[in-house]
Design a protein around this motif. Structure first.
Motif, PDB file in Angstrom:
ATOM      1  N   THR A  67       9.292  11.589  -1.633  1.00  0.00           N
ATOM      2  CA  THR A  67       8.102  10.991  -1.035  1.00  0.00           C
ATOM      3  C   THR A  67       7.971  11.381   0.416  1.00  0.00           C
ATOM      4  O   THR A  67       6.896  11.725   0.899  1.00  0.00           O
ATOM      5  CB  THR A  67       8.161   9.456  -1.161  1.00  0.00           C
ATOM      6  OG1 THR A  67       8.259   9.110  -2.529  1.00  0.00           O
ATOM      7  CG2 THR A  67       6.921   8.824  -0.554  1.00  0.00           C
ATOM      8  N   HIS A  83      11.023   2.577   8.212  1.00  0.00           N
ATOM      9  CA  HIS A  83       9.625   2.429   7.818  1.00  0.00           C
ATOM     10  C   HIS A  83       9.062   1.113   8.354  1.00  0.00           C
ATOM     11  O   HIS A  83       8.450   0.319   7.633  1.00  0.00           O
ATOM     12  CB  HIS A  83       9.461   2.503   6.300  1.00  0.00           C
ATOM     13  CG  HIS A  83       8.108   3.014   5.884  1.00  0.00           C
ATOM     14  ND1 HIS A  83       7.024   2.190   5.780  1.00  0.00           N
ATOM     15  CD2 HIS A  83       7.674   4.262   5.581  1.00  0.00           C
ATOM     16  CE1 HIS A  83       5.966   2.894   5.399  1.00  0.00           C
ATOM     17  NE2 HIS A  83       6.336   4.162   5.279  1.00  0.00           N
ATOM     18  N   SER A  85       1.937   6.173   8.146  1.00  0.00           N
ATOM     19  CA  SER A  85       2.051   7.604   8.396  1.00  0.00           C
ATOM     20  C   SER A  85       1.085   8.058   9.481  1.00  0.00           C
ATOM     21  O   SER A  85       1.443   8.844  10.369  1.00  0.00           O
ATOM     22  CB  SER A  85       1.799   8.387   7.104  1.00  0.00           C
ATOM     23  OG  SER A  85       2.778   8.084   6.139  1.00  0.00           O
ATOM     24  N   THR A 130       0.271  -0.299   5.178  1.00  0.00           N
ATOM     25  CA  THR A 130       0.466   0.488   3.964  1.00  0.00           C
ATOM     26  C   THR A 130       1.162   1.800   4.342  1.00  0.00           C
ATOM     27  O   THR A 130       1.275   2.144   5.526  1.00  0.00           O
ATOM     28  CB  THR A 130      -0.877   0.817   3.297  1.00  0.00           C
ATOM     29  OG1 THR A 130      -1.627   1.684   4.156  1.00  0.00           O
ATOM     30  CG2 THR A 130      -1.675  -0.453   3.035  1.00  0.00           C
ATOM     31  N   HIS A 131       1.616   2.554   3.318  1.00  0.00           N
ATOM     32  CA  HIS A 131       2.292   3.820   3.608  1.00  0.00           C
ATOM     33  C   HIS A 131       1.361   4.764   4.372  1.00  0.00           C
ATOM     34  O   HIS A 131       1.775   5.390   5.355  1.00  0.00           O
ATOM     35  CB  HIS A 131       2.756   4.497   2.321  1.00  0.00           C
ATOM     36  CG  HIS A 131       3.384   5.837   2.549  1.00  0.00           C
ATOM     37  ND1 HIS A 131       4.681   5.984   2.978  1.00  0.00           N
ATOM     38  CD2 HIS A 131       2.868   7.091   2.454  1.00  0.00           C
ATOM     39  CE1 HIS A 131       4.950   7.275   3.125  1.00  0.00           C
ATOM     40  NE2 HIS A 131       3.874   7.957   2.810  1.00  0.00           N
TER      41      HIS A 131
END
Length: 242
Positions: A9, A156, A173, A168-169
């Motif tokens: 990922t 994270h 990011s 959220t991812h």
């Protein structure tokens, strides 16, 4: 169903991208498709000539430049010297494989090149070359601190005034990407190209704007004046200034 590991990922969605500006056509310099560049955390931007690259150094805000040994009609040493003086960033020089490239390699090193790569270079080879210059081999191992904001890609976690922001991812990011490039401005189109390389550019840029609006709302709910952490300059882009 095949499970996806954390490492896979991270490789598919790097938190930080290194911008490398190249002189000449990308097809002549890079042997990898856009998706492989994205997976290796590389934002490759082409300028038609060394002169155009030098003029656009400030606008492009690169982390490094890649100059094919034969691309400069003038002195390669002059090009390297100007990049070092104007931008204080590394210069990679691309050479052809085998005997034809030996003379070019010697000339490039004598001229002050920071690293050599064999053309056409793959995304993985370019990532390794950047790692050899001191850039992180995997951006996902980095923690970025900008004033009140800390973005830890290992755990994270993103914190503002030591308070955790629930992201959220994709939001995480993009925030990490902006924070790592602070105080530079990053256009929405550049962000879209990194995280949605196959999408329609206009639609992807609009999605980025929506995502940044969501990040701002969460920053505002987390701490006082959190909505001011991501600044917008119309027609230029976004930057983190916490």
């Amino acid at each position: 169903m095949t499970s996806t590991t954390h490492e896979e990922t991270a490789a598919q969605h790097p938190a930080v991208f290194r911008r490398v500006v190249v002189c000449g056509a990308l097809a002549d310099v890079c042997a990898s498709p856009d998706r492989d560049l994205v997976r290796n955390g590389i934002d490759l931007v082409a300028r038609a000539s060394c002169a155009e690259m030098l003029v656009a150094l400030h606008e492009d805000a690169p982390d490094a430049v890649l100059v094919p040994a034969q691309a400069s009609s003038g002195s390669l040493a002059e090009v390297i010297d100007v990049v070092h003086r104007w931008a204080s960033i590394p210069v990679l020089v691309g050479i052809h494989p085998g005997e034809p490239g030996r003379g070019d390699a010697e000339r490039a090193l004598d001229a002050g090149a920071n690293s050599l790569v064999t053309l056409p270079v793959t995304a993985e080879e370019l990532r390794r070359a950047l790692a050899g210059l001191g850039f992180a081999a995997h951006a996902s191992t980095q923690t970025v601190q900008v004033g009140r904001l800390r973005v830890d890609a290992v755990a994270h976690r993103a914190l503002l005034d030591e308070l955790e922001i629930g992201l959220t991812h994709r939001e995480f990011s993009i925030l990490h990407f902006l924070a790592a490039r602070s105080p530079r401005h990053v256009p929405a189109g550049d962000i879209a190209r990194q995280f949605s390389p196959s999408a329609d550019p206009d639609a992807a840029a609009r999605a980025v704007r929506v995502t940044i609006g969501s990040i701002r709302a969460k920053l505002a709910r987390t701490a006082d004046h959190g909505d001011a952490v991501i600044q917008t300059v119309r027609g230029v882009g976004y930057r983190v200034n916490a």
